[in-house]
Design a protein around this motif. Structure first.
Motif, PDB file in Angstrom:
ATOM      1  N   GLU A  96     -57.586 -69.207 -52.444  1.00 22.53           N
ATOM      2  CA  GLU A  96     -57.728 -69.849 -51.137  1.00 22.53           C
ATOM      3  C   GLU A  96     -56.362 -70.187 -50.572  1.00 22.53           C
ATOM      4  O   GLU A  96     -55.776 -71.233 -50.853  1.00 22.53           O
ATOM      5  CB  GLU A  96     -58.585 -71.112 -51.279  1.00 22.53           C
ATOM      6  CG  GLU A  96     -59.986 -70.758 -51.714  1.00 22.53           C
ATOM      7  CD  GLU A  96     -60.894 -71.976 -51.759  1.00 22.53           C
ATOM      8  OE1 GLU A  96     -60.409 -73.100 -51.596  1.00 22.53           O
ATOM      9  OE2 GLU A  96     -62.093 -71.769 -51.959  1.00 22.53           O
ATOM     10  N   TRP A  97     -55.869 -69.258 -49.748  1.00 20.08           N
ATOM     11  CA  TRP A  97     -54.562 -69.474 -49.144  1.00 20.08           C
ATOM     12  C   TRP A  97     -54.511 -68.798 -47.791  1.00 20.08           C
ATOM     13  O   TRP A  97     -55.326 -67.933 -47.485  1.00 20.08           O
ATOM     14  CB  TRP A  97     -53.461 -68.970 -50.068  1.00 20.08           C
ATOM     15  CG  TRP A  97     -53.566 -67.524 -50.455  1.00 20.08           C
ATOM     16  CD1 TRP A  97     -54.343 -67.005 -51.459  1.00 20.08           C
ATOM     17  CD2 TRP A  97     -52.899 -66.409 -49.873  1.00 20.08           C
ATOM     18  NE1 TRP A  97     -54.181 -65.651 -51.517  1.00 20.08           N
ATOM     19  CE2 TRP A  97     -53.304 -65.259 -50.565  1.00 20.08           C
ATOM     20  CE3 TRP A  97     -51.976 -66.288 -48.819  1.00 20.08           C
ATOM     21  CZ2 TRP A  97     -52.830 -63.984 -50.233  1.00 20.08           C
ATOM     22  CZ3 TRP A  97     -51.506 -65.015 -48.505  1.00 20.08           C
ATOM     23  CH2 TRP A  97     -51.926 -63.885 -49.215  1.00 20.08           C
ATOM     24  N   ASP A  98     -53.552 -69.200 -46.995  1.00 19.18           N
ATOM     25  CA  ASP A  98     -53.408 -68.703 -45.633  1.00 19.18           C
ATOM     26  C   ASP A  98     -51.961 -68.361 -45.320  1.00 19.18           C
ATOM     27  O   ASP A  98     -51.057 -69.020 -45.807  1.00 19.18           O
ATOM     28  CB  ASP A  98     -53.829 -69.790 -44.637  1.00 19.18           C
ATOM     29  CG  ASP A  98     -55.273 -69.629 -44.218  1.00 19.18           C
ATOM     30  OD1 ASP A  98     -55.737 -68.480 -44.136  1.00 19.18           O
ATOM     31  OD2 ASP A  98     -55.915 -70.658 -43.991  1.00 19.18           O
ATOM     32  N   GLY A  99     -51.789 -67.350 -44.504  1.00 14.34           N
ATOM     33  CA  GLY A  99     -50.462 -67.028 -44.024  1.00 14.34           C
ATOM     34  C   GLY A  99     -49.658 -66.306 -45.085  1.00 14.34           C
ATOM     35  O   GLY A  99     -49.811 -66.556 -46.276  1.00 14.34           O
ATOM     36  N   TYR A 100     -48.816 -65.400 -44.658  1.00 12.32           N
ATOM     37  CA  TYR A 100     -48.074 -64.592 -45.608  1.00 12.32           C
ATOM     38  C   TYR A 100     -46.661 -64.395 -45.097  1.00 12.32           C
ATOM     39  O   TYR A 100     -46.457 -64.146 -43.911  1.00 12.32           O
ATOM     40  CB  TYR A 100     -48.781 -63.237 -45.735  1.00 12.32           C
ATOM     41  CG  TYR A 100     -48.049 -62.236 -46.581  1.00 12.32           C
ATOM     42  CD1 TYR A 100     -48.289 -62.173 -47.950  1.00 12.32           C
ATOM     43  CD2 TYR A 100     -47.146 -61.351 -46.014  1.00 12.32           C
ATOM     44  CE1 TYR A 100     -47.621 -61.254 -48.738  1.00 12.32           C
ATOM     45  CE2 TYR A 100     -46.474 -60.430 -46.789  1.00 12.32           C
ATOM     46  CZ  TYR A 100     -46.722 -60.384 -48.151  1.00 12.32           C
ATOM     47  OH  TYR A 100     -46.060 -59.470 -48.922  1.00 12.32           O
ATOM     48  N   ALA A 133     -47.234 -67.500 -49.780  1.00  9.64           N
ATOM     49  CA  ALA A 133     -48.257 -67.964 -48.860  1.00  9.64           C
ATOM     50  C   ALA A 133     -47.687 -69.145 -48.093  1.00  9.64           C
ATOM     51  O   ALA A 133     -46.927 -69.938 -48.637  1.00  9.64           O
ATOM     52  CB  ALA A 133     -49.501 -68.401 -49.636  1.00  9.64           C
ATOM     53  N   LYS A 189     -49.643 -71.499 -46.776  1.00  8.51           N
ATOM     54  CA  LYS A 189     -50.471 -72.669 -47.067  1.00  8.51           C
ATOM     55  C   LYS A 189     -51.453 -72.340 -48.180  1.00  8.51           C
ATOM     56  O   LYS A 189     -52.065 -71.276 -48.174  1.00  8.51           O
ATOM     57  CB  LYS A 189     -51.237 -73.055 -45.795  1.00  8.51           C
ATOM     58  CG  LYS A 189     -51.887 -74.410 -45.826  1.00  8.51           C
ATOM     59  CD  LYS A 189     -52.302 -74.821 -44.440  1.00  8.51           C
ATOM     60  CE  LYS A 189     -53.564 -74.108 -43.970  1.00  8.51           C
ATOM     61  NZ  LYS A 189     -54.023 -74.572 -42.659  1.00  8.51           N
ATOM     62  N   THR A 190     -51.603 -73.227 -49.148  1.00  6.53           N
ATOM     63  CA  THR A 190     -52.641 -73.064 -50.161  1.00  6.53           C
ATOM     64  C   THR A 190     -53.578 -74.253 -50.075  1.00  6.53           C
ATOM     65  O   THR A 190     -53.185 -75.331 -49.649  1.00  6.53           O
ATOM     66  CB  THR A 190     -52.070 -72.981 -51.591  1.00  6.53           C
ATOM     67  OG1 THR A 190     -51.255 -74.126 -51.813  1.00  6.53           O
ATOM     68  CG2 THR A 190     -51.252 -71.718 -51.790  1.00  6.53           C
ATOM     69  N   ARG A 191     -54.827 -74.052 -50.513  1.00  2.00           N
ATOM     70  CA  ARG A 191     -55.803 -75.141 -50.463  1.00  2.00           C
ATOM     71  C   ARG A 191     -56.105 -75.648 -51.867  1.00  2.00           C
ATOM     72  O   ARG A 191     -55.960 -74.931 -52.832  1.00  2.00           O
ATOM     73  CB  ARG A 191     -57.093 -74.680 -49.800  1.00  2.00           C
ATOM     74  CG  ARG A 191     -56.959 -74.613 -48.316  1.00  2.00           C
ATOM     75  CD  ARG A 191     -58.265 -74.158 -47.695  1.00  2.00           C
ATOM     76  NE  ARG A 191     -57.986 -73.183 -46.647  1.00  2.00           N
ATOM     77  CZ  ARG A 191     -58.399 -71.923 -46.674  1.00  2.00           C
ATOM     78  NH1 ARG A 191     -59.108 -71.474 -47.651  1.00  2.00           N
ATOM     79  NH2 ARG A 191     -58.098 -71.124 -45.702  1.00  2.00           N
TER      80      ARG A 191
END
Ligand SMILES: [Zn+2]
Length: 63
Positions: free
Chosen positions: A31-35, A59, A61-63
């Protein structure tokens, strides 16, 4: 194709369950966003902004 994971501690992107950075060794998550790919951290203002000092895939952002 393996799913890409990101380290919860440093954000490094990997397919492994543990961070490939031996100085980190954090757990990874799906669960992560952006690279971002940092090629030359010493020249990158973005790398400085997100606190990265080594080349690699991260990444945002990670959750
Ligand atoms: Zn890490």
């Amino acid at each position: 194709m393996k799913e890409l994971r990101a380290c919860r501690k440093c954000g490094r992107v990997t397919t492994e369950l543990k961070c490939p950075d031996p100085q980190c060794g954090g757990e990874t998550t799906l669960e992560w966003d952006g690279y971002i790919y940092i090629i030359r951290p010493e020249l990158s203002s973005l790398a400085k902004k997100i606190g990265k000092t080594t080349e690699g895939e991260y990444a945002i952002k990670t959750r």
